[in-house]
Scaffold this active site. Structure first.
Site, mmCIF file in Angstrom:
data_model
loop_
_atom_site.group_PDB
_atom_site.id
_atom_site.type_symbol
_atom_site.label_atom_id
_atom_site.label_comp_id
_atom_site.label_asym_id
_atom_site.label_seq_id
_atom_site.Cartn_x
_atom_site.Cartn_y
_atom_site.Cartn_z
ATOM 1 N N LYS A 57 4.671 9.002 9.011
ATOM 2 C CA LYS A 57 4.306 8.611 10.485
ATOM 3 C C LYS A 57 5.487 8.820 11.653
ATOM 4 O O LYS A 57 5.269 10.120 12.054
ATOM 5 C CB LYS A 57 4.471 7.001 10.671
ATOM 6 C CG LYS A 57 3.191 6.464 9.508
ATOM 7 C CD LYS A 57 2.905 5.076 9.657
ATOM 8 C CE LYS A 57 1.767 4.578 8.540
ATOM 9 N NZ LYS A 57 0.354 4.782 8.861
ATOM 10 N N ASP B 109 9.328 2.342 0.180
ATOM 11 C CA ASP B 109 8.402 3.012 0.809
ATOM 12 C C ASP B 109 8.200 2.622 2.269
ATOM 13 O O ASP B 109 8.053 1.644 2.557
ATOM 14 C CB ASP B 109 6.956 2.796 0.476
ATOM 15 C CG ASP B 109 5.796 3.423 1.033
ATOM 16 O OD1 ASP B 109 6.108 4.044 2.126
ATOM 17 O OD2 ASP B 109 4.684 3.174 0.605
ATOM 18 N N TYR C 116 0.931 -1.256 0.041
ATOM 19 C CA TYR C 116 -0.004 -0.183 0.198
ATOM 20 C C TYR C 116 0.945 1.192 0.270
ATOM 21 O O TYR C 116 1.985 1.335 0.776
ATOM 22 C CB TYR C 116 -0.801 0.049 1.181
ATOM 23 C CG TYR C 116 -1.835 1.072 1.517
ATOM 24 C CD1 TYR C 116 -3.095 1.279 0.624
ATOM 25 C CD2 TYR C 116 -1.422 2.231 2.182
ATOM 26 C CE1 TYR C 116 -3.757 2.391 0.618
ATOM 27 C CE2 TYR C 116 -2.514 3.287 2.414
ATOM 28 C CZ TYR C 116 -3.518 3.360 1.599
ATOM 29 O OH TYR C 116 -4.477 4.412 1.645
HETATM 30 N N1 HOZ Z 1 -3.358 3.415 6.416
HETATM 31 C C1 HOZ Z 1 -3.424 3.006 7.760
HETATM 32 C C2 HOZ Z 1 -3.016 1.507 7.771
HETATM 33 N N2 HOZ Z 1 -1.980 0.971 7.168
HETATM 34 C C3 HOZ Z 1 -4.852 3.178 7.896
HETATM 35 C C4 HOZ Z 1 -5.006 4.371 8.997
HETATM 36 C C5 HOZ Z 1 -6.344 4.523 9.451
HETATM 37 O O1 HOZ Z 1 -7.250 3.825 9.096
HETATM 38 O O2 HOZ Z 1 -6.411 5.295 10.417
#
Ligand code: HOZ
Length: 432
Positions: free
Chosen positions: A272, A244, A149
């Site tokens: 993050k 990534d 992702y």
């Molecule tokens: N992209 C986030 C997990 N890999 C999810 C973030 C969320 O739903 O707060």
């Protein structure tokens, strides 16, 4: 263990209102609990390794706001620095010295990064890095891996992980075919599939982007030789290699997965942890490539709030806290204790599981394994994971509400927290 006193009436009431106001009642899909059933918990406050909901339930938190909280929530030094920065203003929309400080820390830490551009999220960082790959090479096609992702930009919503995997969505409506026609996909850990794509498109591939350790189809580490193989292949075909590291940066080690595995990509995306809990992202890499970015070069990318003093401050403090002797040894020790303990208990309770950890990132699949790629992860017993998730929640343990997300620990998690978590796991696993 807490079981009988667990009530979530206030959460339910607030979420009922939220559903009338926001799609699915949430600001981001995975947190809606769609794949584990039940209603999401509405939170009130966080501190250290703990999180409290609006009904007063306390949980040990293994989501850590999906990664940023590696020093523990609301670390006093981060909050103190933020309070001071707040007094001076939230956004300048102009250069500030804090950008230099954080940029220097990132350049010093991450092997591939000689120059960096700050943005506001991991999605933004990946979107920009893709444009940069194409601008630098003059090529259109890009290879991504199934179940990885890279945010929700159109060209990455092909066989994507995280929420797309969690909700079992096909490719999203609204994404034009033209946006994804140059996105090629291969199974993770399958070097032969990547070789075949390069052989079919020898002069057209701008680069390969991947999570060097996957966290968005659950936790999947790279097989020995996979990252090295990608490095050689991209060099052979004049393409760029992009890691990534939005999830793994400053988590797998201070220098990220690239430091841990000794494979240096051309470009890296971050997010993050480098924002210490505030919205942030970054992309960086080789100087000759980064000098393509405006205003040094012609590739345009911009942002009003990019490099704002609050996000920079939280990032700087967080990296300072991490860059101390013993930090990553501690993270590895407690996370190993948790991961080994969960695997052991699951096996003793007769469940087919596999999983593991690297540093402060871990995963457990209800699946005999091995899991090398998303297709393997998909074979997990999702109904069993849902029951496990619910049982842990009722016992004060907050896990990511999806089999297809990694777990995260922090410097605030103690051995006692891990013991309590394993005790809860034993109770739940023995009744699954
Ligand atoms: N992209 C986030 C997990 N890999 C999810 C973030 C969320 O739903 O707060």
């Amino acid at each position: 263990m807490v079981t009988t006193s667990f009530t979530t009436a206030k959460s339910e009431e607030i979420f009922a209102t939220a559903q009338k106001l926001m799609p699915g009642g949430v600001s981001s899909p995975v947190r809606a609990f769609k794949s584990v059933g039940g209603q999401p918990i509405v939170f009130d406050r966080v501190k250290g390794a703990y999180i409290w909901d609006v009904d007063g339930n306390q949980y040990i938190d293994y989501v850590g706001t999906w990664g940023p909280a590696i020093c523990g929530h609301t670390h006093p030094e981060v909050i103190g620095a933020l309070k001071d920065a707040l007094e001076k203003g939230t956004s300048f929309g102009a250069p500030c010295v804090l950008e230099n400080v954080l940029a220097e820390m990132v350049v010093d830490a991450v092997p591939s990064i000689e120059m960096v551009r700050f943005v506001n999220s991991g999605t933004e960082a990946c979107m920009a890095v893709l444009r940069l790959m194409r601008a630098f090479t003059g090529r259109q096609k890009v290879i991504k891996f199934e179940g990885c992702y890279h945010g929700h930009a159109d060209m990455f919503l092909v066989k994507a992980g995280s929420g797309v995997a969690t909700l079992g969505l096909p490719d999203s409506p609204g994404v034009p075919k033209s946006a994804t026609s140059n996105t090629l996909t291969a199974p993770y850990n399958d070097l032969e599939a990547v070789k075949a794509l390069f052989a079919e498109n020898p002069d057209d591939i701008a680069g390969v982007i991947l999570e060097p350790v996957v966290g968005n189809s659950g936790f999947i580490p790279p097989d020995g030789g996979f990252l090295e193989g990608l490095r050689l292949l991209t060099q052979e075909y004049g393409a760029l290699l992009v890691f990534d590291e939005v999830m793994t940066g400053f988590r797998i080690s201070y220098g990220g997965a690239q430091e841990k595995f000794g494979v240096t990509p051309d470009l890296t995306t971050l997010g993050k942890i480098i924002g210490g809990g505030l919205p942030v992202g970054a992309y960086g890499g080789r100087r000759d490539i980064m000098e393509m970015v405006a205003p040094s070069g012609p590739m345009y990318q911009a942002g009003t709030l990019s490099g704002n003093p609050l996000a920079m401050t939280a990032g700087i403090k967080t990296l300072e806290l991490l860059n101390k002797a013993g930090t990553y040894d501690y993270l590895d020790k407690i996370t190993k204790k948790l991961s080994d303990g969960l695997l052991q208990i699951a096996k003793e309770c007769g469940h087919d599981v596999c999983g593991g950890q690297i540093s402060a990132m871990l995963g457990l699949f209800f699946n005999p394994g091995p899991v090398h790629q998303y297709e393997d992860a998909k074979k997990s017993d999702l109904a069993k994971f849902s029951r496990f998730h619910r049982g842990m929640l009722e016992r004060g343990i907050y896990l990511a509400p999806s089999q297809f997300e990694a777990g995260f620990t922090s410097l605030a998690h103690t051995e006692a927290d891990i013991d309590r978590t394993l005790e809860a796991a034993r109770e739940v696993m023995s009744r699954l």
